[in-house]
Design a protein around this motif. Sequence first.
Motif, PDB file in Angstrom:
ATOM      1  N   ASP A 128      68.727  16.536 -34.787  1.00 12.49           N
ATOM      2  CA  ASP A 128      68.407  15.156 -34.411  1.00 12.49           C
ATOM      3  C   ASP A 128      69.218  14.893 -32.933  1.00 12.49           C
ATOM      4  O   ASP A 128      70.322  15.054 -32.579  1.00 12.49           O
ATOM      5  CB  ASP A 128      69.648  14.446 -35.444  1.00 12.49           C
ATOM      6  N   THR A 142      61.911  20.178 -42.966  1.00 12.62           N
ATOM      7  CA  THR A 142      60.845  19.174 -43.459  1.00 12.62           C
ATOM      8  C   THR A 142      59.941  20.411 -44.590  1.00 12.62           C
ATOM      9  O   THR A 142      60.013  21.477 -44.273  1.00 12.62           O
ATOM     10  CB  THR A 142      59.912  18.833 -42.468  1.00 12.62           C
ATOM     11  N   ARG A 157      67.482   7.203 -43.454  1.00 15.21           N
ATOM     12  CA  ARG A 157      68.423   7.685 -42.300  1.00 15.21           C
ATOM     13  C   ARG A 157      67.585   9.088 -41.812  1.00 15.21           C
ATOM     14  O   ARG A 157      67.620   9.215 -40.657  1.00 15.21           O
ATOM     15  CB  ARG A 157      69.727   8.005 -42.696  1.00 15.21           C
ATOM     16  N   ARG A 158      67.231   9.925 -42.510  1.00 14.02           N
ATOM     17  CA  ARG A 158      66.817  11.250 -42.370  1.00 14.02           C
ATOM     18  C   ARG A 158      65.458  10.933 -41.793  1.00 14.02           C
ATOM     19  O   ARG A 158      65.189  11.679 -40.649  1.00 14.02           O
ATOM     20  CB  ARG A 158      66.545  12.059 -43.605  1.00 14.02           C
ATOM     21  N   GLU A 159      64.588  10.204 -42.179  1.00 10.25           N
ATOM     22  CA  GLU A 159      63.105   9.781 -41.650  1.00 10.25           C
ATOM     23  C   GLU A 159      63.504   9.262 -40.309  1.00 10.25           C
ATOM     24  O   GLU A 159      62.849   9.569 -39.269  1.00 10.25           O
ATOM     25  CB  GLU A 159      62.558   8.832 -42.242  1.00 10.25           C
ATOM     26  N   GLU A 185      69.760   7.703 -47.669  1.00  6.09           N
ATOM     27  CA  GLU A 185      69.893   8.906 -47.041  1.00  6.09           C
ATOM     28  C   GLU A 185      68.470   9.503 -46.579  1.00  6.09           C
ATOM     29  O   GLU A 185      68.339   9.799 -45.567  1.00  6.09           O
ATOM     30  CB  GLU A 185      70.522   9.904 -47.988  1.00  6.09           C
ATOM     31  N   GLU A 186      67.458   9.022 -47.467  1.00  7.99           N
ATOM     32  CA  GLU A 186      66.235   9.423 -46.980  1.00  7.99           C
ATOM     33  C   GLU A 186      65.859   8.634 -45.883  1.00  7.99           C
ATOM     34  O   GLU A 186      65.144   9.260 -44.818  1.00  7.99           O
ATOM     35  CB  GLU A 186      65.332   9.279 -48.248  1.00  7.99           C
ATOM     36  N   PHE A 202      67.590  19.000 -39.723  1.00  7.09           N
ATOM     37  CA  PHE A 202      66.625  18.744 -41.089  1.00  7.09           C
ATOM     38  C   PHE A 202      65.723  19.597 -41.105  1.00  7.09           C
ATOM     39  O   PHE A 202      64.837  19.828 -40.138  1.00  7.09           O
ATOM     40  CB  PHE A 202      66.391  17.231 -40.892  1.00  7.09           C
ATOM     41  N   GLU A 258      56.441  15.114 -46.817  1.00  3.75           N
ATOM     42  CA  GLU A 258      57.333  15.441 -47.772  1.00  3.75           C
ATOM     43  C   GLU A 258      57.024  15.343 -49.237  1.00  3.75           C
ATOM     44  O   GLU A 258      56.321  14.440 -49.749  1.00  3.75           O
ATOM     45  CB  GLU A 258      58.584  14.476 -47.516  1.00  3.75           C
ATOM     46  N   HIS A 285      73.386  17.756 -36.579  1.00  4.52           N
ATOM     47  CA  HIS A 285      72.587  17.318 -37.733  1.00  4.52           C
ATOM     48  C   HIS A 285      71.391  18.179 -37.472  1.00  4.52           C
ATOM     49  O   HIS A 285      70.671  17.649 -36.820  1.00  4.52           O
ATOM     50  CB  HIS A 285      72.775  15.910 -37.956  1.00  4.52           C
TER      51      HIS A 285
END
Length: 320
Positions: free
Chosen positions: A227, A237, A278-280, A275-276, A235, A251, A233
């Motif tokens: 990020d 995929t 925010r992740r996107e 949270e998903e 992530f 996903e 952070h």
Amino acid sequence: MRRNPEIERIADDAEQHQRYFFGKTANQKRAMRKRWVADEYVRLCPNVYTKNEYYQTLNPQERAMHLIRTLSVKYPEKVFGAMSAALVLELECPWRRDVLERAQIATEQSAPKHTQGMIDNIYVHPLTFIVHNGIRITSPERTLVDCALRYPFTQSLGMFDSALRAGIVGKQDIDETCSNVHRDCSSVRKLLRDADEKSENGGESLCRAVILEAGFVRPELQHEFRDPANPRHTFRTDFLWVCDRKAVVLEYDGMEKYTNQHMTNGQNTRQVVYEERRREDALRRAGVATILRTDYEEVRQPRPLIQKLINNGIPMERTY
């Protein structure tokens, strides 16, 4: 029906050991049969029973493992193979009843036939075995070869992925086993080409199998993005393609992502969805142009998933 303490003890002991039960004496067999006729018991095969209410609590894989454990006690000299051995090894197996409802016993007989009830004999030569969790099974590599020869690509890829992920077998071991099987092993080698230990669960393996079988180019698994707004952070995929210099992510949303307390860290569904999102947002900041989502229902009837990938420019590579 009048209580039978002896039979009740046998049934309770079986449940504690996560298996079904069977009668050893004529009186036990008679008493169990009476309760089956009275609809108190389910009969899985001749002289193998369980309580109706207990049976209803089991999912397909649990039912299959209960049957395997029972038969391993009843016939300790028998060797389990194919899907039964894969279940004993705790590989990612499909939940379809028509795949799981029968136990597979390995035999060197040249013309194996169905035996009683829910048992199949399968031809395995040379027949060797290992003991895993107290149950005789064919070796991991032979197990995977036999599954690949019997079940479709979409049902087998998860078994191969999970075996590699667990480190219980290598691709070379499986390939060498093919030389001892006097059959066309092209289906095995196709699985070896596409199997990947990076796949994290059976749902992702099934999704990838559908994608590959439809002819799309192979995606990159578990690609890590950082990020830009918070470099600490990262992530990963599920699936990534780079199309015309644009990153497209798919996903796979299994229901466990929203319901399994271990996977959600105790969060409720609303928190998980938040949270998903925010992740996107973080993935888009990292340069991902398109984020697609799919789930088991869409993968099971894949036409919408296939059309979604086509509409978003995922290139085709080959067809199986």
